[in-house]
Design an enzyme around this catalytic site. Structure first.
Site, PDB file in Angstrom:
ATOM      1  N   ARG A   1       0.867  -1.170   0.000  1.00 28.79           N
ATOM      2  CA  ARG A   1       0.000   0.000   0.000  1.00 28.79           C
ATOM      3  C   ARG A   1       0.912   1.231   0.000  1.00 28.79           C
ATOM      4  O   ARG A   1       2.055   1.171   0.463  1.00 28.79           O
ATOM      5  CB  ARG A   1      -0.886   0.023   1.246  1.00 28.79           C
ATOM      6  CG  ARG A   1      -1.814  -1.189   1.383  1.00 28.79           C
ATOM      7  CD  ARG A   1      -2.604  -1.097   2.691  1.00 28.79           C
ATOM      8  NE  ARG A   1      -3.557  -2.191   2.828  1.00 28.79           N
ATOM      9  CZ  ARG A   1      -3.328  -3.317   3.504  1.00 28.79           C
ATOM     10  NH1 ARG A   1      -2.159  -3.499   4.119  1.00 28.79           N
ATOM     11  NH2 ARG A   1      -4.251  -4.255   3.580  1.00 28.79           N
TER      12      ARG A   1
ATOM     13  N   LYS B   1      -2.209  -2.137   7.947  1.00 23.00           N
ATOM     14  CA  LYS B   1      -3.372  -1.593   8.647  1.00 23.00           C
ATOM     15  C   LYS B   1      -3.434  -2.135  10.069  1.00 23.00           C
ATOM     16  O   LYS B   1      -3.152  -3.303  10.312  1.00 23.00           O
ATOM     17  CB  LYS B   1      -4.651  -1.955   7.900  1.00 23.00           C
ATOM     18  CG  LYS B   1      -4.822  -1.196   6.575  1.00 23.00           C
ATOM     19  CD  LYS B   1      -6.141  -1.531   5.919  1.00 23.00           C
ATOM     20  CE  LYS B   1      -6.344  -0.723   4.641  1.00 23.00           C
ATOM     21  NZ  LYS B   1      -7.624  -1.057   3.974  1.00 23.00           N
TER      22      LYS B   1
ATOM     23  N   HIS C   1      -1.948   2.175  -5.979  1.00 28.65           N
ATOM     24  CA  HIS C   1      -2.672   0.924  -5.731  1.00 28.65           C
ATOM     25  C   HIS C   1      -2.723   0.041  -6.976  1.00 28.65           C
ATOM     26  O   HIS C   1      -2.874  -1.175  -6.878  1.00 28.65           O
ATOM     27  CB  HIS C   1      -4.097   1.216  -5.255  1.00 28.65           C
ATOM     28  CG  HIS C   1      -4.845  -0.015  -4.831  1.00 28.65           C
ATOM     29  ND1 HIS C   1      -4.573  -0.660  -3.650  1.00 28.65           N
ATOM     30  CD2 HIS C   1      -5.819  -0.728  -5.455  1.00 28.65           C
ATOM     31  CE1 HIS C   1      -5.371  -1.718  -3.557  1.00 28.65           C
ATOM     32  NE2 HIS C   1      -6.131  -1.780  -4.638  1.00 28.65           N
TER      33      HIS C   1
ATOM     34  N   ARG D   1      -0.074  -2.480  -6.707  1.00 31.47           N
ATOM     35  CA  ARG D   1      -0.438  -3.530  -5.738  1.00 31.47           C
ATOM     36  C   ARG D   1      -1.436  -4.497  -6.377  1.00 31.47           C
ATOM     37  O   ARG D   1      -1.319  -5.724  -6.225  1.00 31.47           O
ATOM     38  CB  ARG D   1      -1.045  -2.856  -4.503  1.00 31.47           C
ATOM     39  CG  ARG D   1      -1.602  -3.789  -3.434  1.00 31.47           C
ATOM     40  CD  ARG D   1      -2.023  -2.934  -2.232  1.00 31.47           C
ATOM     41  NE  ARG D   1      -2.878  -3.633  -1.309  1.00 31.47           N
ATOM     42  CZ  ARG D   1      -2.440  -4.423  -0.321  1.00 31.47           C
ATOM     43  NH1 ARG D   1      -1.144  -4.629  -0.175  1.00 31.47           N
ATOM     44  NH2 ARG D   1      -3.296  -5.000   0.502  1.00 31.47           N
TER      45      ARG D   1
ATOM     46  N   HIS E   1      -4.028  -8.878   3.557  1.00 30.93           N
ATOM     47  CA  HIS E   1      -5.486  -8.829   3.613  1.00 30.93           C
ATOM     48  C   HIS E   1      -6.001  -9.657   4.777  1.00 30.93           C
ATOM     49  O   HIS E   1      -5.439 -10.682   5.115  1.00 30.93           O
ATOM     50  CB  HIS E   1      -6.083  -9.421   2.324  1.00 30.93           C
ATOM     51  CG  HIS E   1      -6.147  -8.439   1.198  1.00 30.93           C
ATOM     52  ND1 HIS E   1      -6.465  -8.801  -0.077  1.00 30.93           N
ATOM     53  CD2 HIS E   1      -5.925  -7.097   1.146  1.00 30.93           C
ATOM     54  CE1 HIS E   1      -6.448  -7.747  -0.872  1.00 30.93           C
ATOM     55  NE2 HIS E   1      -6.119  -6.701  -0.145  1.00 30.93           N
TER      56      HIS E   1
ATOM     57  N   TYR F   1      -3.581 -18.033   7.334  1.00 31.38           N
ATOM     58  CA  TYR F   1      -2.505 -17.215   6.792  1.00 31.38           C
ATOM     59  C   TYR F   1      -1.399 -16.955   7.805  1.00 31.38           C
ATOM     60  O   TYR F   1      -0.249 -16.782   7.440  1.00 31.38           O
ATOM     61  CB  TYR F   1      -3.049 -15.857   6.303  1.00 31.38           C
ATOM     62  CG  TYR F   1      -3.995 -15.985   5.130  1.00 31.38           C
ATOM     63  CD1 TYR F   1      -3.946 -17.090   4.280  1.00 31.38           C
ATOM     64  CD2 TYR F   1      -4.939 -15.015   4.886  1.00 31.38           C
ATOM     65  CE1 TYR F   1      -4.807 -17.205   3.220  1.00 31.38           C
ATOM     66  CE2 TYR F   1      -5.814 -15.124   3.813  1.00 31.38           C
ATOM     67  CZ  TYR F   1      -5.738 -16.221   2.986  1.00 31.38           C
ATOM     68  OH  TYR F   1      -6.596 -16.337   1.938  1.00 31.38           O
TER      69      TYR F   1
END
Length: 299
Positions: free
Chosen positions: A149, A173, A245, A248, A271, A280
């Site tokens: 990002r 994030k 983006h 990405r 994500h 993950y």
């Protein structure tokens, strides 16, 4: 029925009864294998005959979250429908769950995906004879090579570069950290910037650990990255809208379309999904590294 058996039978059906070319059979197979991957990470692992229409809709939403272009989604839908017609014909299922399956209505428009050739054009348009040229090349190589990002790029730290083992640590994030493999093209560009140009910049206090700096020694703003890319797009004459983006999005799309495992790609992107987050966190670094080395075009 196990997925491996179902897929093997489907391949034979496509070759012998449909007389499809090997490339087409391989393409159909990859699409069904993606559905198999999705089924494996559900709370109750799903077999081909237990998949419902709702499961298929969740799967389409899942691949959409990865940023696949509409044409790729359409191809996967076609493969799924052919697979379930085969299972119906073989009496493995009594009802076809894909019969009412439609392409999802995407509420927000996904950014355009750059082709590998377009990415090369943008990078080639950078004037590397200028000090900022080395930096801007490293920026694009890192955006595309790692799927970052724009905020992750501007906050990237020197202390989080592990270029000797081909990884970088990224803060995403919610201040969540993840390790992302980095390819040789991005490593080379970063080293040129850091070792040949950045070392000559008088760094502002508090910015000593930031990778990408402006000429005044402060970290770059998100706006600068957008404007820099906009100028390059204008210079190359590309007719699509490109933002940070987009790189990405292209990173993920090129990996997945090349056959990369969806779980590995989503881990690299950082994500989160209620159906996938748990698995993950357990992927090991060597597996992620081998995935990007095998499938990313600039590795």
């Amino acid at each position: 029925m196990e997925w491996s058996s179902a897929i093997k039978g489907f391949q034979a059906y496509l070759k012998l009864e449909k007389s499809l070319a090997d490339n087409s059979v391989e393409s159909y197979t990859r699409d069904i294998e993606k559905l198999s991957q999705f089924s494996d990470i559900q709370a109750e692992k799903l077999k081909p005959e237990s998949i419902t229409l709702n499961n298929l809709r969740q799967f389409i939403a899942w691949i959409n979250e990865l940023g696949m272009i509409p044409s790729t989604q359409a191809r996967i839908l076609s493969g799924i429908k052919a697979f379930y017609k085969y299972l119906l014909m073989e009496d493995v299922i009594k009802n076809d769950p894909s019969e009412l399956l439609e392409s999802p209505r995407i509420q927000r428009k996904l950014p355009d995906t750059l082709s590998y050739g377009d990415i090369n054009k943008l990078i080639a348009a950078i004037d590397v004879s200028k000090p900022e040229g080395a930096r801007n090349k490293a920026i694009l190589e890192t955006l595309y090579g790692c799927g970052l990002r724009v905020s992750e790029l501007t906050e990237l730290k020197l202390s989080n570069l592990y270029l000797d083992i081909e990884f970088i640590k990224v803060t995403g994030k919610g201040n969540k950290e993840r390790l992302v493999p980095i390819g040789t093209a991005a490593i080379k560009a970063l080293k040129v910037w850091i070792e040949n140009v950045r070392v000559h910049i008088a760094v502002k206090r508090g910015e000593e650990d930031i990778v990408f700096l402006n000429r005044r020694g402060a970290r770059l703003s998100r706006v600068y990255i957008f404007l820099m890319i906009k100028d390059l797009v204008k210079l190359t004459g590309l007719k699509i809208k490109v933002s940070p983006h987009t790189f990405r999005h292209s990173f993920a799309t090129h990996l997945v379309e090349g056959g990369a495992d969806l779980r590995a790609v989503q881990e690299m992107l950082g994500h989160e999904s209620i159906t996938t987050t748990e698995i993950y966190t357990h992927l090991d670094r060597e597996y992620l590294k081998s995935t990007i080395s095998q499938f990313h075009p600039r590795s």
